[in-house]
Design an enzyme around this catalytic site. Sequence first.
Site, PDB file in Angstrom:
ATOM      1  N   ASN A 158       0.464  -1.296   0.019  1.00 40.23           N
ATOM      2  CA  ASN A 158       0.092  -0.058   0.292  1.00 40.23           C
ATOM      3  C   ASN A 158       1.019   1.227   0.049  1.00 40.23           C
ATOM      4  O   ASN A 158       0.255   2.310  -0.048  1.00 40.23           O
ATOM      5  CB  ASN A 158      -0.752  -0.137   1.428  1.00 40.23           C
ATOM      6  CG  ASN A 158      -0.554  -0.606   2.826  1.00 40.23           C
ATOM      7  OD1 ASN A 158      -0.285  -1.224   2.962  1.00 40.23           O
ATOM      8  ND2 ASN A 158       0.092   0.695   3.163  1.00 40.23           N
ATOM      9  N   GLN A 186      -5.116  -3.583  -1.891  1.00 44.12           N
ATOM     10  CA  GLN A 186      -4.434  -2.758  -3.277  1.00 44.12           C
ATOM     11  C   GLN A 186      -4.964  -3.363  -4.479  1.00 44.12           C
ATOM     12  O   GLN A 186      -4.079  -2.622  -5.230  1.00 44.12           O
ATOM     13  CB  GLN A 186      -3.345  -2.092  -2.700  1.00 44.12           C
ATOM     14  CG  GLN A 186      -3.372  -1.391  -1.253  1.00 44.12           C
ATOM     15  CD  GLN A 186      -3.360   0.301  -1.314  1.00 44.12           C
ATOM     16  OE1 GLN A 186      -3.871   0.645  -2.454  1.00 44.12           O
ATOM     17  NE2 GLN A 186      -4.074   0.863   0.023  1.00 44.12           N
ATOM     18  N   HIS A 208     -13.318  -0.003   0.003  1.00 40.66           N
ATOM     19  CA  HIS A 208     -13.554   1.188  -0.281  1.00 40.66           C
ATOM     20  C   HIS A 208     -11.719   1.775  -0.598  1.00 40.66           C
ATOM     21  O   HIS A 208     -11.446   2.434  -0.732  1.00 40.66           O
ATOM     22  CB  HIS A 208     -13.458   1.962   1.384  1.00 40.66           C
ATOM     23  CG  HIS A 208     -12.120   1.909   1.710  1.00 40.66           C
ATOM     24  ND1 HIS A 208     -11.225   2.507   2.206  1.00 40.66           N
ATOM     25  CD2 HIS A 208     -11.690   0.588   3.255  1.00 40.66           C
ATOM     26  CE1 HIS A 208     -10.938   2.632   4.019  1.00 40.66           C
ATOM     27  NE2 HIS A 208     -10.359   1.633   3.857  1.00 40.66           N
ATOM     28  N   THR A 246     -25.738  -9.788  12.209  1.00 39.45           N
ATOM     29  CA  THR A 246     -26.507  -9.489  11.058  1.00 39.45           C
ATOM     30  C   THR A 246     -25.441  -9.047  10.128  1.00 39.45           C
ATOM     31  O   THR A 246     -24.427  -7.371   9.799  1.00 39.45           O
ATOM     32  CB  THR A 246     -27.541  -7.910  11.107  1.00 39.45           C
ATOM     33  OG1 THR A 246     -28.087  -8.422  12.686  1.00 39.45           O
ATOM     34  CG2 THR A 246     -28.715  -7.541  10.353  1.00 39.45           C
ATOM     35  N   CYS A 355       3.153  10.120  13.344  1.00 42.48           N
ATOM     36  CA  CYS A 355       3.555  11.582  14.691  1.00 42.48           C
ATOM     37  C   CYS A 355       3.588  10.675  16.213  1.00 42.48           C
ATOM     38  O   CYS A 355       2.272  10.292  16.311  1.00 42.48           O
ATOM     39  CB  CYS A 355       2.784  12.321  13.918  1.00 42.48           C
ATOM     40  SG  CYS A 355       3.068  13.197  11.850  1.00 42.48           S
TER      41      CYS A 355
END
Length: 412
Positions: A158, A186, A208, A246, A355
Amino acid sequence: MTIPKLPIYLDYAATTPVDERVADVMQRYLTVDQLFANPASRSHMLGWQAEQVVEQARRQVADAIGADPREIVWTSGATEANNLALIGYLRANRERGMHMVTSTIEHKAIVDTAHALEKEGFEVTWLTPGSDGCIQPEQLHEAMRDDTVLVSLMAVNNELGSIHDIAALAAVAHEFGAVFHTDAAQAVGRIPLDVVAQQVDLMSLSAHKTYGPKGVGALYVKRHPDIRVEALIHGGGHERGMRSGTLPTHQIAGMGEAFALMQQQYDDDNAHITRLQQRFLRGLEGVEGVLSNTPLGRIDKNRIDKSSIEKSSTDDNSTEQRAVPNILNLAFEGVDGESLLMALRDVAVSTGSACNSASVDPSYVLLGIGTPRSLALSSLRFSFGRFTTEADIDHALTLIRHAVSGLRTPPR
Ligand SMILES: *Cc1c(COP(=O)(O)O)cnc(C)c1O
């Protein structure tokens, strides 16, 4: 020149927007006048109809990877699919062996899961990739043991976009009687996937990253020979007992539609994205000190110049494709990545660094392929997609040139 909508989104590897055609499909399964019923409701027509929607999506997702629909287990995403594959398989096969093999540049959903398994008493061998971001089959061969039951290596990285030869790696795993899992989040839509041809036993998928909704994914679990995965989430025994809960009809229908569209548009999407990548690389030719962490063709040093661009062209059959065209991880010598990110506030990109309160840790993936710390801290990941335009690329290039020269004055 047309000025595109700002900020310019070049972070498709982090997530993609939902394709409008996918959003349209998802909207059919929510409200009172629609097919909102529980797909597990056996006592009425509405439940059966919802179940049919889920089963159609299961076929679409299975088709996209050459699987049988009965081999698809819905999850909340690739993170959960990775957890289910690793924890579920190892716990179910304890008596066969306690050892697995993976790599140091896997997604955190594998790395952290493997660490959790180490705490549980399993043993993990961590392979280190070469500078091209790949584990070679010979390396895997050396790591295999009699008690190795699972190998997990991602199809496409990725952060780098590097591509693994999953068929060759799976063959090594099988030679030693181990099962092969790949995180393909990916890879869907970017490289051909066929679980039969590539001999994959377990494959993690996410909606997504391929123009579907966030919060849904799947684990492919091979049926012949039957692979046993112990459930992590217990409840109503959904998904052949491997994952209770579900089923979210709208999310699942969206993933199915997104994967069907991916198959229809595979060539067009990749041709479009390859053109954008070439345009982006060409535009960076004039900028000094740009190195590619993404392996581009057969070149020793991935310096961005004419030859690297020619060699990165995927149209050229003599050049083995070593990375997907939608991800370019670039280092800007002498420029701090965080400062560049700030200067590029109109371009949405990512650094891969973490970070902490006190400092910035460079990307473990870049360090993992031997990138020097300073160069890793000078790196940004640019990733393109279906809705990226040439105007986006041109405008981003203008902003990048400006930001880089600004950060480099006074002269280095
Ligand atoms: C995004 C991604 C994940 C996580 O997927 P989710 O569906 O967001 O949980 C796992 N692995 C890789 C390689 C990814 O790119």
